[in-house]
Design a protein around this motif. Sequence first.
Motif, PDB file in Angstrom:
ATOM      1  N   ASP A  30       0.836  -1.203   0.000  1.00  0.00           N
ATOM      2  CA  ASP A  30       0.000   0.000   0.000  1.00  0.00           C
ATOM      3  C   ASP A  30       0.869   1.251   0.000  1.00  0.00           C
ATOM      4  N   VAL A  31       1.927   1.233   0.783  1.00  0.00           N
ATOM      5  CA  VAL A  31       2.826   2.377   0.870  1.00  0.00           C
ATOM      6  C   VAL A  31       3.516   2.596  -0.465  1.00  0.00           C
ATOM      7  N   ARG A  57       2.539   1.661  -3.434  1.00  0.00           N
ATOM      8  CA  ARG A  57       1.553   2.114  -4.415  1.00  0.00           C
ATOM      9  C   ARG A  57       1.204   3.589  -4.193  1.00  0.00           C
ATOM     10  N   LEU A  58       1.085   3.990  -2.931  1.00  0.00           N
ATOM     11  CA  LEU A  58       0.744   5.370  -2.607  1.00  0.00           C
ATOM     12  C   LEU A  58       1.867   6.325  -3.008  1.00  0.00           C
ATOM     13  N   GLU A 106       1.765   6.607  -6.757  1.00  0.00           N
ATOM     14  CA  GLU A 106       0.629   7.443  -7.170  1.00  0.00           C
ATOM     15  C   GLU A 106       0.919   8.922  -6.920  1.00  0.00           C
ATOM     16  N   ALA A 107       1.517   9.234  -5.770  1.00  0.00           N
ATOM     17  CA  ALA A 107       1.849  10.624  -5.443  1.00  0.00           C
ATOM     18  C   ALA A 107       2.871  11.173  -6.443  1.00  0.00           C
ATOM     19  N   LEU A 121      -4.522  12.036  -1.101  1.00  0.00           N
ATOM     20  CA  LEU A 121      -3.243  11.318  -1.034  1.00  0.00           C
ATOM     21  C   LEU A 121      -2.588  11.532   0.329  1.00  0.00           C
ATOM     22  N   ARG A 169      -4.419   9.670   3.177  1.00  0.00           N
ATOM     23  CA  ARG A 169      -4.101   8.237   3.155  1.00  0.00           C
ATOM     24  C   ARG A 169      -2.679   8.009   3.690  1.00  0.00           C
ATOM     25  N   ALA A 170      -1.760   8.898   3.316  1.00  0.00           N
ATOM     26  CA  ALA A 170      -0.385   8.788   3.796  1.00  0.00           C
ATOM     27  C   ALA A 170      -0.326   8.959   5.312  1.00  0.00           C
ATOM     28  N   VAL A 208       5.334  10.561   1.164  1.00  0.00           N
ATOM     29  CA  VAL A 208       4.376  10.821   0.076  1.00  0.00           C
ATOM     30  C   VAL A 208       4.470  12.278  -0.376  1.00  0.00           C
ATOM     31  N   TYR A 215       5.436  13.495  -4.150  1.00  0.00           N
ATOM     32  CA  TYR A 215       4.582  14.398  -4.929  1.00  0.00           C
ATOM     33  C   TYR A 215       5.383  15.616  -5.408  1.00  0.00           C
TER      34      TYR A 215
END
Length: 135
Positions: A3-4, A6-7, A10-11, A37, A40-41, A50, A54
């Motif tokens: 999950d981390v 993927r996050l 995504e960021a 984002l 969720r982080a 994250v 970004y």
Amino acid sequence: MEDVKRLVQEAYEFGYFVGYKGHSEWAEWVRERRERLYARAQELGVYDLVKNAYNRGKLEGAKKREEEIRKGLGKETAGEERPRPRISLEEAEETIEAPEVEFVRFLESTRLLLPPDLLDTLKHLKPPRMLHLGR
């Protein structure tokens, strides 16, 4: 852990998109997506990671855009074919807003890779081996 990872990916991709397309961070749809984002982080305890991904993506996207503008490639060149998105525009408009459609198309037409140093920071997030998680 997945999950981390993927996050963070995504960021980075969203930041790259914002920087490359030159979108304002104060546009409501950009702000809302960025806040989702970050929220969720925060839940996963990787807010700084994250946020850095970004910001790094945004800077690298803006840099790439500037390079392409200098080369005269800022927009599609005549005769060049761009890959088509896997979903149709009608399907995308039914499920997500117009700016999100642009983001989906951007991801389909561009292959982004996380910089190696961002991936190295994920090593510190692995659970200790003595806990025998996932085995």
